[in-house]
Motif scaffolding. Structure first.
Motif, PDB file in Angstrom:
ATOM      1  N   TYR A   1      -7.556 -22.680 -26.560  1.00  0.00           N
ATOM      2  CA  TYR A   1      -5.984 -21.995 -27.064  1.00  0.00           C
ATOM      3  C   TYR A   1      -4.954 -22.507 -27.646  1.00  0.00           C
ATOM      4  N   THR A   2      -4.805 -22.313 -28.797  1.00  0.00           N
ATOM      5  CA  THR A   2      -3.679 -23.492 -29.383  1.00  0.00           C
ATOM      6  C   THR A   2      -2.152 -22.804 -29.051  1.00  0.00           C
TER       7      THR A   2
ATOM      8  N   ILE B   1      -9.136 -11.828 -26.012  1.00  0.00           N
ATOM      9  CA  ILE B   1      -8.431 -12.539 -27.315  1.00  0.00           C
ATOM     10  C   ILE B   1      -7.061 -12.066 -27.365  1.00  0.00           C
ATOM     11  N   ARG B   2      -6.071 -13.482 -27.156  1.00  0.00           N
ATOM     12  CA  ARG B   2      -4.965 -12.354 -26.600  1.00  0.00           C
ATOM     13  C   ARG B   2      -3.958 -13.515 -28.260  1.00  0.00           C
ATOM     14  N   HIS B   3      -2.745 -13.154 -28.779  1.00  0.00           N
ATOM     15  CA  HIS B   3      -1.671 -13.548 -29.967  1.00  0.00           C
ATOM     16  C   HIS B   3      -0.781 -13.436 -29.557  1.00  0.00           C
TER      17      HIS B   3
ATOM     18  N   ASP C   1      -2.230 -18.526 -30.297  1.00  0.00           N
ATOM     19  CA  ASP C   1      -3.436 -18.090 -29.715  1.00  0.00           C
ATOM     20  C   ASP C   1      -4.908 -18.611 -28.878  1.00  0.00           C
TER      21      ASP C   1
ATOM     22  N   GLU D   1      -3.482  -7.817 -27.916  1.00  0.00           N
ATOM     23  CA  GLU D   1      -4.722  -8.238 -26.915  1.00  0.00           C
ATOM     24  C   GLU D   1      -5.885  -7.883 -26.909  1.00  0.00           C
TER      25      GLU D   1
ATOM     26  N   HIS E   1       3.751 -19.266 -33.157  1.00  0.00           N
ATOM     27  CA  HIS E   1       2.187 -18.501 -32.543  1.00  0.00           C
ATOM     28  C   HIS E   1       1.650 -19.321 -32.374  1.00  0.00           C
TER      29      HIS E   1
ATOM     30  N   ASP F   1      -1.375 -26.251 -34.126  1.00  0.00           N
ATOM     31  CA  ASP F   1      -2.983 -25.674 -33.854  1.00  0.00           C
ATOM     32  C   ASP F   1      -3.896 -26.725 -34.135  1.00  0.00           C
TER      33      ASP F   1
ATOM     34  N   ASP G   1       3.031 -13.676 -30.792  1.00  0.00           N
ATOM     35  CA  ASP G   1       4.137 -14.497 -32.072  1.00  0.00           C
ATOM     36  C   ASP G   1       5.582 -14.639 -31.365  1.00  0.00           C
TER      37      ASP G   1
END
Length: 284
Positions: free
Chosen positions: A58-59, A253-255, A274, A236, A272, A72, A257
């Motif tokens: 993850y970031t 997979i999840r994002h 991820d 997601e 954001h 990042d 913002d």
């Protein structure tokens, strides 16, 4: 911080798949319900328990979470995957490691054919202090909170809609949080594919408490900043597959913002974050 990850993992039909893994569906955590293909609430007493291991990369957009975090920068960790829920006479406790909410206590006080209303309590924001991360040295302590309020869940065929309306009851920031999430699941052979989209509003009291910099703690590194209210968005996509009667595979997979308003804070590195996660769990 934003329940996108946690220390260890995140610091982020009525079965799991095609009848192959029998797990009761209780009206509750959206992330768990959509993976089971839940089509309605179940008011019966009882529950389930799973435990396993997983890996996540993850970031994180939050300074100091984890310690030394850079914009990042990709962090890879193993995590203990614990999924459990138990209900008795309306009172319940639920924990789903890959949830957006994680550990929740509550009481189910009303059910319809395809909907349920609960009163829930859960932590929404982690502590930010020098004891938690050296990156916060010189800054005042920002305590973790505990919030409570109604949770409404509607089951509409393959769709699940869930609303939270929470207020701080821990005397931390006296803020309010409102979230609306839509989930959908698809069945392909023994695979359950799911998607989640949602938005969360945080009042100015919350964002100002965690991300503002006041004059008493301001420095060249951390200039004075006043945080406005903010809206965060989540998307997601994930999959669940029963490896056997007792073993289940999950991936996502999840994002998230967090919005440009919050990004201006010296304590936020990016707008954001991820995450990719996979796990294998044993069902008792």
């Amino acid at each position: 911080m934003w329940r996108f990850f946690s220390r260890g993992f995140f610091y982020l039909s009525r079965c799991v798949c095609a009848g192959a893994l029998a797990v009761p569906a209780y009206a509750g955590d959206l992330s768990s319900d959509v993976r089971k293909g839940a089509s309605g609430p179940d008011t019966g007493d009882g529950g389930y328990f799973e435990i396993g291991m997983g890996m996540t990369s993850y970031t994180s957009p939050i300074l100091g979470t984890p310690e030394g975090n850079q914009k990042d920068e990709i962090h890879t960790e193993a995590f203990l995957d614990v999924n459990a829920r138990y209900q008795y006479r309306g009172f319940f406790a639920e924990l789903f490691s890959q949830s957006l909410e994680q550990f929740t206590l509550g009481y189910n006080f009303h059910n319809g054919v395809n909907w349920a209303i609960d009163w829930v309590g859960l932590a929404q924001h982690d502590e930010m202090s020098a004891e938690e991360s050296n990156d916060y040295r010189g800054l005042k302590r920002r305590r973790g909170d505990f919030m409570s309020g109604p949770r409404a869940t509607a089951y509409l065929g393959n769709y699940i809609v869930q609303l939270h309306a929470l207020t701080d009851i821990s005397n931390t920031h006296h803020g309010e949080l409102y979230s609306l999430k839509l989930a959908r699941h698809w069945q392909y052979r023994n695979w359950t594919i799911h998607g989640i989209v949602g938005a969360t509003y945080r009042s100015r009291q919350i964002t100002n408490y965690y991300f503002a910099i006041d004059e008493a703690e301001a420095s060249e590194k951390y200039p004075v900043f006043v945080a406005p209210s903010a809206v965060a968005y989540v998307g997601e996509l994930g999959a669940t597959y029963p490896l056997s009667e007792k073993w289940v595979f999950r991936g996502l997979i999840r994002h998230i913002d967090i919005g440009t308003e919050a990004e201006r804070s010296p304590l936020i590195l990016d707008n954001h974050g991820d995450m990719i996660a996979t796990s294998i769990s044993y069902v008792f």
